[in-house]
Design a protein around this motif. Sequence first.
Motif, PDB file in Angstrom:
ATOM      1  N   LEU A  27     -15.243  57.074   5.167  1.00 41.35           N
ATOM      2  CA  LEU A  27     -15.366  58.357   5.851  1.00 41.35           C
ATOM      3  C   LEU A  27     -16.305  58.272   7.047  1.00 41.35           C
ATOM      4  O   LEU A  27     -16.031  58.842   8.108  1.00 41.35           O
ATOM      5  CB  LEU A  27     -15.836  59.429   4.868  1.00 41.35           C
ATOM      6  CG  LEU A  27     -14.809  59.729   3.769  1.00 41.35           C
ATOM      7  CD1 LEU A  27     -15.401  60.643   2.707  1.00 41.35           C
ATOM      8  CD2 LEU A  27     -13.568  60.381   4.363  1.00 41.35           C
ATOM      9  N   GLU A  31     -15.029  58.992  10.955  1.00 40.55           N
ATOM     10  CA  GLU A  31     -15.631  60.022  11.796  1.00 40.55           C
ATOM     11  C   GLU A  31     -15.960  59.518  13.187  1.00 40.55           C
ATOM     12  O   GLU A  31     -15.995  60.286  14.136  1.00 40.55           O
ATOM     13  CB  GLU A  31     -16.919  60.533  11.163  1.00 40.55           C
ATOM     14  CG  GLU A  31     -16.643  61.507  10.071  1.00 40.55           C
ATOM     15  CD  GLU A  31     -17.883  61.915   9.351  1.00 40.55           C
ATOM     16  OE1 GLU A  31     -18.985  61.427   9.704  1.00 40.55           O
ATOM     17  OE2 GLU A  31     -17.773  62.713   8.431  1.00 40.55           O
ATOM     18  N   PHE A  85      -8.429  60.987  11.907  1.00 40.88           N
ATOM     19  CA  PHE A  85      -8.731  61.707  10.677  1.00 40.88           C
ATOM     20  C   PHE A  85      -9.707  62.824  11.038  1.00 40.88           C
ATOM     21  O   PHE A  85     -10.880  62.575  11.263  1.00 40.88           O
ATOM     22  CB  PHE A  85      -9.370  60.737   9.680  1.00 40.88           C
ATOM     23  CG  PHE A  85      -9.556  61.307   8.311  1.00 40.88           C
ATOM     24  CD1 PHE A  85     -10.824  61.558   7.825  1.00 40.88           C
ATOM     25  CD2 PHE A  85      -8.467  61.564   7.495  1.00 40.88           C
ATOM     26  CE1 PHE A  85     -11.014  62.059   6.547  1.00 40.88           C
ATOM     27  CE2 PHE A  85      -8.642  62.079   6.210  1.00 40.88           C
ATOM     28  CZ  PHE A  85      -9.927  62.319   5.744  1.00 40.88           C
ATOM     29  N   PRO A  87     -12.396  65.744  11.090  1.00 37.42           N
ATOM     30  CA  PRO A  87     -13.544  65.949  10.198  1.00 37.42           C
ATOM     31  C   PRO A  87     -13.350  67.169   9.304  1.00 37.42           C
ATOM     32  O   PRO A  87     -12.519  68.029   9.585  1.00 37.42           O
ATOM     33  CB  PRO A  87     -14.715  66.177  11.162  1.00 37.42           C
ATOM     34  CG  PRO A  87     -14.087  66.650  12.421  1.00 37.42           C
ATOM     35  CD  PRO A  87     -12.730  66.020  12.500  1.00 37.42           C
TER      36      PRO A  87
ATOM     37  N   ARG B  10     -23.875  68.315   3.636  1.00 35.48           N
ATOM     38  CA  ARG B  10     -22.860  68.810   4.583  1.00 35.48           C
ATOM     39  C   ARG B  10     -22.368  70.194   4.179  1.00 35.48           C
ATOM     40  O   ARG B  10     -22.139  71.062   5.021  1.00 35.48           O
ATOM     41  CB  ARG B  10     -21.683  67.839   4.643  1.00 35.48           C
ATOM     42  CG  ARG B  10     -22.068  66.579   5.346  1.00 35.48           C
ATOM     43  CD  ARG B  10     -20.896  65.733   5.638  1.00 35.48           C
ATOM     44  NE  ARG B  10     -21.325  64.447   6.149  1.00 35.48           N
ATOM     45  CZ  ARG B  10     -20.533  63.595   6.752  1.00 35.48           C
ATOM     46  NH1 ARG B  10     -19.263  63.892   6.906  1.00 35.48           N
ATOM     47  NH2 ARG B  10     -20.996  62.448   7.190  1.00 35.48           N
ATOM     48  N   ARG B 167     -10.421  70.236   3.514  1.00 32.44           N
ATOM     49  CA  ARG B 167     -11.586  69.352   3.458  1.00 32.44           C
ATOM     50  C   ARG B 167     -12.790  70.074   4.031  1.00 32.44           C
ATOM     51  O   ARG B 167     -12.733  70.599   5.145  1.00 32.44           O
ATOM     52  CB  ARG B 167     -11.329  68.067   4.231  1.00 32.44           C
ATOM     53  CG  ARG B 167     -10.718  66.994   3.376  1.00 32.44           C
ATOM     54  CD  ARG B 167     -10.589  65.683   4.125  1.00 32.44           C
ATOM     55  NE  ARG B 167      -9.593  65.734   5.171  1.00 32.44           N
ATOM     56  CZ  ARG B 167      -9.839  65.464   6.444  1.00 32.44           C
ATOM     57  NH1 ARG B 167     -11.051  65.164   6.829  1.00 32.44           N
ATOM     58  NH2 ARG B 167      -8.876  65.508   7.331  1.00 32.44           N
ATOM     59  N   VAL B 169     -16.182  68.717   3.776  1.00 32.30           N
ATOM     60  CA  VAL B 169     -17.373  67.900   4.082  1.00 32.30           C
ATOM     61  C   VAL B 169     -17.064  66.913   5.203  1.00 32.30           C
ATOM     62  O   VAL B 169     -15.956  66.629   5.489  1.00 32.30           O
ATOM     63  CB  VAL B 169     -17.886  67.121   2.845  1.00 32.30           C
ATOM     64  CG1 VAL B 169     -18.290  68.072   1.752  1.00 32.30           C
ATOM     65  CG2 VAL B 169     -16.858  66.137   2.371  1.00 32.30           C
TER      66      VAL B 169
END
Lengths: 104, 169
Positions: A27, A31, A85, A87, B10, B167, B169
């Motif tokens: 992840l 990002e 992808f 966030p 987050r 989603r 976080v």
Amino acid sequence: FRFKESLAEDLRSADLVISHAGAGSCLETLETGKPLLVVINEKLMDNHQLELAKRLHRGGHVLCCDCSTLVETLQSMDLSTLKPFPPGQPEKFALFLDQVFGFQ
Amino acid sequence: TGGHTTEILRLLSCLSESYSPRHYVFADSDKMSEAKIRSFEQKRAETFSNSQFTLDRIPRSREVRQSWTSSVVTTLYSMLYSLPLTYRLKPDLILCNGPGTCVPVCISALLLGLLGIKRAIIVYVESICRVETLSLSGKILYYFSDYFIVQWPDLKEKYPKSVYLGRIV
């Protein structure tokens, strides 16, 4: 190196990231928008760790291989097929909680 | 621990100051979370000057892949700490996202609710790593939380009482 506090700088200067399938690594890399090749070692891993890697692969966000196919993947990969992808959106969570508690 | 802390911070990032003071509870064996939390709260204090938070540690309730029976024992041991802690803090909201540490805290809160001492709202957010299956904490707290949030549609299908916000976080 073995452990660093933050990989942010290394990620910034990289053109390609090759990583194990740990969620944090995946992840954090996604990002930054850098292309990611995930190396899966089914023997070492928790079954549940694979879930995210497989989902990311199915979505076209990362390339996948295992230890034995690493070299050939590096030789034949096409990074332009990778999809970004987006966030997560913690503001949606904040909105939800505010609704639960009646804060508007 | 690690990833859980990053995720929960987050989740907190967009919350208003209505969600204050924040009491962080984590495992005594966790070496890294304290620094991450302090860093987050320090940044937050730049925007919200009256920001308040506390840190508390309780014994880790379960190691990865620890057996069922010994996990029950270690969780009960953690409750010796979490029960007086939860009684002292009397939270309105418990937000957790999956480390074993959250189970004794939530059970403590449920007990306090049953005894009429304090009723907390329990919000559980399953980790983004969980795409198709729930963590053990998730499987337990699915039945005991007020709101159970999942981040992938497969889980929403399997666990219809859950909340899916995409989603977060």
